[in-house]
Design an enzyme around this catalytic site. Structure first.
Site, PDB file in Angstrom:
ATOM      1  N   THR A 239      -9.160  30.261  36.097  1.00  0.00           N
ATOM      2  CA  THR A 239      -9.117  30.089  37.541  1.00  0.00           C
ATOM      3  C   THR A 239      -8.295  31.210  38.164  1.00  0.00           C
ATOM      4  O   THR A 239      -7.550  31.912  37.478  1.00  0.00           O
ATOM      5  CB  THR A 239      -8.541  28.698  37.894  1.00  0.00           C
ATOM      6  OG1 THR A 239      -8.582  28.501  39.310  1.00  0.00           O
ATOM      7  CG2 THR A 239      -7.106  28.554  37.405  1.00  0.00           C
ATOM      8  N   CYS A 240      -8.438  31.373  39.477  1.00  0.00           N
ATOM      9  CA  CYS A 240      -7.692  32.407  40.207  1.00  0.00           C
ATOM     10  C   CYS A 240      -7.676  31.999  41.673  1.00  0.00           C
ATOM     11  O   CYS A 240      -7.577  30.817  41.992  1.00  0.00           O
ATOM     12  CB  CYS A 240      -8.317  33.784  39.983  1.00  0.00           C
ATOM     13  SG  CYS A 240     -10.038  33.934  40.514  1.00  0.00           S
ATOM     14  N   GLY A 241      -7.789  32.974  42.590  1.00  0.00           N
ATOM     15  CA  GLY A 241      -7.809  32.645  44.005  1.00  0.00           C
ATOM     16  C   GLY A 241      -9.168  32.190  44.480  1.00  0.00           C
ATOM     17  O   GLY A 241      -9.297  31.184  45.167  1.00  0.00           O
ATOM     18  N   GLY A 243     -12.299  33.104  42.312  1.00  0.00           N
ATOM     19  CA  GLY A 243     -13.309  33.322  41.293  1.00  0.00           C
ATOM     20  C   GLY A 243     -13.576  34.777  40.969  1.00  0.00           C
ATOM     21  O   GLY A 243     -14.507  35.075  40.224  1.00  0.00           O
ATOM     22  N   TRP A 268      -8.664  28.450  43.417  1.00  0.00           N
ATOM     23  CA  TRP A 268      -7.683  27.884  44.341  1.00  0.00           C
ATOM     24  C   TRP A 268      -8.206  27.763  45.766  1.00  0.00           C
ATOM     25  O   TRP A 268      -7.763  26.898  46.533  1.00  0.00           O
ATOM     26  CB  TRP A 268      -6.396  28.692  44.323  1.00  0.00           C
ATOM     27  CG  TRP A 268      -5.257  27.884  44.863  1.00  0.00           C
ATOM     28  CD1 TRP A 268      -4.565  28.067  46.017  1.00  0.00           C
ATOM     29  CD2 TRP A 268      -4.696  26.710  44.260  1.00  0.00           C
ATOM     30  NE1 TRP A 268      -3.618  27.091  46.185  1.00  0.00           N
ATOM     31  CE2 TRP A 268      -3.686  26.239  45.105  1.00  0.00           C
ATOM     32  CE3 TRP A 268      -4.969  26.007  43.070  1.00  0.00           C
ATOM     33  CZ2 TRP A 268      -2.934  25.098  44.814  1.00  0.00           C
ATOM     34  CZ3 TRP A 268      -4.233  24.880  42.785  1.00  0.00           C
ATOM     35  CH2 TRP A 268      -3.225  24.437  43.653  1.00  0.00           C
TER      36      TRP A 268
END
Length: 283
Positions: A239-241, A243, A268
């Site tokens: 996961t990240c901000g 994708g 996120w």
């Protein structure tokens, strides 16, 4: 053309620019808070023959969040419009060295297509070596692209929630330490501070050489993944901000010899907005 692997260097690309079945794509994304326009920068200067792979357009038009994975038919149509068919070797780059180009690699692999590579160091490395740049739009003849059988490389929030609550799969977050801990303002307005409970953190840029923005050697990538607390014997959800940089972790895991991962596309930007999903703070 013999497949050179998931990452190619600038010399390899220059040597193959005239190959009939090569298509170079500029997949740069700039977030709104940068004030930069990726398409305008592409028009001002790009690798010769490169077309603009618009990750805002090659996305799900029915998802209110930006750049979410498109339906299979839309992906096929948009990719074909870029002059890509099933004989094409795609090389993706971005202007920052490596930020958004790995998402192109992930998208193609998810849709069952492997002849895709990322340019190590991206346009940053290409320019640093004073290689030829051209400007303006590149016109290509549309082709027909037929995706293969979809792989299980995509995670949705219910699966991530289950992993967070019950274990099994590990969760690895590519954001900065401050955003993960909830001490730094997030880049996605409207999201809550913090991270998915029981997730680990490995900032995506820590898989790159600080100056050149090239990927670290596989052994070093493997060591940094282990240092982040990711075990070898359980699968990983990334996961990240939004994708984008989770795909850098996916590429890093692949280079380190692991393909037991999936990318949480909502990341996120989705999780942090949903009041029904739990959030943790701190390290």
């Amino acid at each position: 053309m013999t497949y050179p692997g998931p990452v190619v260097d600038t010399q390899w690309l220059e040597d193959h620019l005239e190959d009939e079945n090569l298509r170079v794509v500029d997949a740069t994304v700039h977030l709104p808070d940068t004030g930069r326009n990726a398409r305008n920068e592409y028009l001002a200067g790009h690798i010769p023959g490169a077309v603009f792979f618009d990750l805002e357009r090659i996305a799900d038009p029915d998802n209110p969040l930006p750049r979410k994975i498109p339906p299979r038919e839309r992906f096929a149509r948009e990719v074909g419009a870029l002059g890509i068919d099933n004989r094409t070797h795609v090389v993706a780059y971005d202007t920052l060295g490596l930020y958004s180009a790995a998402r192109v690699w992930w998208l193609f692999r998810h849709f069952g297509y492997d002849k895709v590579s990322v340019l190590d160091g991206g346009l940053k490395a290409w320019k640093a070596e004073q290689r030829w740049i051209e400007n303006g739009e590149v016109t290509v003849e549309p082709k027909t692209f037929l995706p293969g059988e979809a792989r299980d490389l995509l995670a949705r929030w219910p699966e991530v929630l289950k992993a967070s609550q019950e274990g099994g799969a590990q969760i690895l977050d590519a954001r900065t330490t401050g955003r993960f801990a909830g001490t730094e303002e997030d880049r996605y307005p409207g999201t809550r501070p913090g991270h998915i409970p029981n997730s680990r953190n490995l900032y995506w840029a820590n898989l790159l050489e600080p100056d050149t923005r090239r990927l670290l050697p596989p052994d070093e990538i493997r060591a940094r993944i282990a240092k982040a607390g990711i075990a070898d014997d359980r699968p990983v959800m990334l996961t990240c901000g939004s994708g984008l940089t989770a795909c850098i972790l996916a590429l890093g895991l692949h280079l380190a010899g692991r393909d037991d991962w999936r990318v949480y596309d909502g990341s996120w930007d989705e999780w942090g907005r949903r009041g029904d999903l739990p959030v943790a703070t701190g390290k």
